[in-house]
Design an enzyme around this catalytic site. Structure first.
Site, short mmCIF file in Angstrom:
data_model
loop_
_atom_site.label_atom_id
_atom_site.label_comp_id
_atom_site.label_asym_id
_atom_site.label_seq_id
_atom_site.Cartn_x
_atom_site.Cartn_y
_atom_site.Cartn_z
N SER A 123 -46.15 -31.23 39.68
CA SER A 123 -45.45 -32.05 40.68
C SER A 123 -44.02 -31.62 40.96
O SER A 123 -43.36 -32.20 41.84
CB SER A 123 -45.46 -33.52 40.23
OG SER A 123 -46.78 -34.03 40.21
N GLU A 150 0.78 -1.23 0.00
CA GLU A 150 0.00 0.00 0.00
C GLU A 150 0.82 1.29 0.00
O GLU A 150 0.36 2.31 -0.52
CB GLU A 150 -0.94 0.00 1.22
CG GLU A 150 -1.96 -1.12 1.24
CD GLU A 150 -3.01 -0.97 0.15
OE1 GLU A 150 -3.30 0.17 -0.26
OE2 GLU A 150 -3.55 -2.00 -0.30
#
Length: 764
Positions: A465, A189
């Protein structure tokens, strides 16, 4: 004379015009210089605020629990292997660097990564972990063979809560960035990065010449500093004015800051791809996005790909265009070789290696809507609603990724069969860590990733239950008259309230057996004996036991409560069953263990202390009875699926089979599951055929660790008459062995039979 005069006049006018033009030019130049100066000062202030303040709003990072390993920990060899795979560790023959491990049938050698733990930085460490049938037997440091008391694995990064701009990143300082990435970036770059002052005129002229020759844009002349200025402050608009502003800002940035600071900003700002609605910025996050590994563990080829992708993350999408991406990567590798950063041999190895991408089908972000909702609620209660808006916050949670995955698979697989009979079925599921009291997993919908109504937390349905163990815990309290062998009446009863209304509870099969033992009544989930027992000890006493165990909502103290006429959620059930699993100790369930601010300093947190809700001796008896539920009671199918593994559980079904419940635990996790319909319609499911099926599938994905049932000092082995429940001595006829409380076990001497004449003489 006239001619000379005319020439002089013309010359005078010419000099006057030139003077006017010159005067106007330098005035305009001064004005322009002033404008540029003031504009530069304005830009300088903008740049300073960005660079010297908070460059980015770093998303809040949400982590899973950090797995703690120690001698005796209930962690199996396969479980640790799965955890290491999830964390991205590489299995090798001999670990030679961080992030690798090897394994035999009973040992795992691990080179752990360094990581930030809420209790402080954890350095990299190489250890040998040994296993036995119960879990981990020892952990030794490889450097000096020293035995470690505790050893932590790094947590899994579950997600990042991003700001409204949609940008996502993981900040990595320059010193932690691989040198090959920095070198490759400059080669590709901006080769003159350390020579220019923000703008490279020669690169601009070269790019212009190449582009004019090609008739299109094939090369850019922007420096890294210009690209950074554009990414930080400008739009992607193509105009001369924007390019001028970009160049001016680049010069200012280069003047004010060091090259290292500029590089660090660029490497963490550069756009690297798109993860659905999230923009992936910076090399640190790109490493996780493409490879699922920390940037420090990438191969040279993978590092080269990250630099290659900068030119066009969409164009070089490796999942969509693998050949194009590999060609670009190989170009970067060739530049590294030509610059002397790679040898020819290293280059050949790198270009021949595959891209090594993560599985694209596996999401980068954990979709945990039910769990995240509870995390955000807890954070809001502790710190207010501004916390998640702060930058760089790190949130450490209790989530166990392996438990969550097992829960989601269990729900998805089980509902394939359950949905065939009823498409309207839904689920809420909560899994806790028995030892820490943290929520390990949560599912709020039959489609686990669906972000909507959270049934794990928000529903209120009769728990049936599931309340019974607390009735029996109340009856088995110290100094009580009841034992596991105590006989309970199983005969028709009718109760009348103050308004004259009657209630006649029935057993599930509508039959009565006259009398059963307390243990049989619980493991067979018999209603009438339970009601008789609850009335004997007091409905208010049962309500107190439940409340002390963590039930946070009001209870209607009517006899129907004894059979589960109590509305609750899976989270509420998980809370009270966590108390049962933790030897009767109550502590509030939590989802957040620690929060660090942007400077990695812990925020204050208050932890709820443990409170003994049920006596440990009593709790042991209840756990014993719940294990019998699995071995030979209503959850026998579960016991048959895992023979030889001690599990505790309880099934529950509300009236007309509208709600199917199951709650149970092994040595590691507690689970509470509800299956039903949002419209409260009938399901035709019982606790054992709906919710328990999900739990069974969960344990199939996450093999259970059997309960370590070690009796407390107050529990002894007792012997009881099978018919009367009377305490007997060992060796008496028609007795069964059951655990009993030392203080209440008073066996009849001589098996309760009349003494013989010789026994009377001997004084026996």
């Amino acid at each position: 004379m006239t001619t000379k005069t005319t020439k002089k006049a013309k010359a005078k006018r010419s000099r006057g015009l030139f003077g006017q033009i010159w005067s106007l030019t330098w005035k305009l130049a001064l004005i322009g210089l002033a404008v540029v100066t003031f504009y530069s000062i304005y830009l300088d202030q903008i740049i300073a605020r960005k660079f010297e303040g908070q460059k980015w709003h770093l998303p809040a990072q949400v982590f899973s629990r950090s797995m703690a390993l120690y001698p005796g920990a209930a962690v199996s060899h396969p479980q640790l292997m799965a955890e290491l795979k999830l964390l991205g560790y590489r299995k090798v023959a001999n670990p030679r660097e961080v992030g690798e491990f090897s394994a035999s049938s009973t040992k795992i050698e691990l080179w752990r990564r360094p990581f930030l733990h809420p209790e402080g930085d954890q350095a990299e460490q190489r250890v040998m972990i040994s296993f036995d049938s119960d879990g981990i037997s020892s952990i030794a440091r490889m450097s000096d063979k020293r035995q470690l008391a505790v050893f932590h694995l790094e947590p899994v990064l579950l997600d990042r809560i991003i700001a409204g701009d949609g940008e996502d990143r993981l900040f990595v300082p320059t010193e932690e960035m691989p040198k090959a990435i920095v070198k490759a970036l400059l080669l590709v770059e901006d080769r003159s990065f350390y020579e220019h002052h923000g703008v490279n005129p020669f690169a601009i002229l070269r790019a212009a010449f190449v582009n004019i020759s090609a008739g299109r844009t094939v090369q850019g002349g922007s420096t890294l500093t210009q690209q950074l200025a554009k990414n930080f402050f400008l739009s992607s608009e193509r105009s001369l004015l924007r390019k001028i502003r970009e160049a001016l800002m680049a010069v200012i940035i280069d003047f004010r800051y060091s090259k290292e600071e500029i590089l660090e900003a660029y490497l963490n700002e550069v756009y690297m791809g798109q993860d659905k609605s999230r923009a992936v910025h910076g090399m640190g996050l790109a490493s996780q996005f493409y490879f699922g590994r920390p940037i420090g563990e990438l191969t040279t080829a993978q590092q080269a790909f990250l630099v290659a992708a900068i030119k066009g993350p969409s164009y070089y999408n490796p999942w969509r265009y693998p050949e194009r991406s590999q060609e670009r990567r190989d170009l970067v590798l060739r530049l590294l070789m030509e610059s002397g950063e790679l040898t020819t041999a290293q280059y050949k190895v790198a270009v021949e290696s595959p891209l090594g991408l993560r599985n694209a089908n596996k999401p980068v972000h954990q979709k945990l809507p039910a769990f995240y909702a509870l995390v955000k609620q807890e954070l809001n209660e502790r710190y207010g609603d501004e916390l998640l808006k702060q930058s760089g916050v790190k949130i450490y949670t209790t989530l166990d990724p392996m438990a969550q995955e097992a829960a989601e698979i269990a729900v998805t697989q089980t509902f394939k069969s359950l949905d065939k009979g009823n498409k309207s079925l839904q689920i809420g599921m909560v899994v806790t860590d028995k030892y820490t009291g943290g929520i390990a997993a949560m599912v709020g919908d039959k489609t686990p990733g669906f972000d909507g109504y959270n049934r794990a937390v928000e529903i209120r349905r009769p728990i049936g239950s599931l309340i019974k163990p607390f009735v029996y815990a109340t009856a088995l309290a110290p100094n009580s008259q009841f034992t596991l062998a105590s006989p309970l009446k199983d005969q028709p009863i009718t109760l009348k309230n103050e308004q004259g209304k009657t209630w006649s509870p029935q057993n599930f099969d509508k039959k009565f057996s006259g009398q059963v033992s307390l243990l049989t009544a619980l493991k067979k989930s018999m209603n009438v004996p339970t009601v008789n027992l609850g009335i004997a000890v007091g409905v208010d006493a049962v309500a107190t036991t439940l409340a002390k165990s963590g039930w946070q909502e009001p209870l209607n103290e009517y006899p129907s409560m004894l059979l589960g006429a109590v509305n609750g959620s899976p989270l509420m059930v998980a809370q009270v069953y966590q108390t049962l699993a933790d030897y009767g100790a109550y502590r509030k369930l939590t989802t957040v263990t620690a929060v660090l601010d942007s400077h990695n300093q812990p925020l204050p947190v208050t932890r709820s202390p443990k409170e003994q809700a049920i006596a440990p001796d009593t709790d042991f008896l209840v756990q014993y009875a719940m294990q019998q539920v699995v071995r030979s009671g209503t959850a026998t199918r579960l016991g048959n699926a895992f023979p030889g593994v001690a599990l505790a559980g309880k099934t529950g079904t509300s009236n007309d089979s509208r709600d199917s419940w199951f709650a149970g635990f092994d040595e590691r996790n507690v689970a509470a599951i509800w299956v039903g319909r949002d419209d409260n319609g009938k399901t035709t499911l019982y606790g054992s055929s709906g919710a328990m099926a999900v739990y069974q599938a969960f344990l199939k994905e996450r093999p259970p660790i059997g309960l370590r049932s070690i009796p407390p000092t107050g529990v002894i082995q007792g012997y009881f008459d099978r018919d009367t429940g009377e305490a007997k001595e060992a060796g008496c006829r028609n007795t069964e062995a059951l655990p009993a409380l030392r203080g209440t076990y008073n066996p009849a001497k001589n098996c309760g039979e009349p003494l013989q004449w010789w026994q009377k003489i001997l004084g026996q």
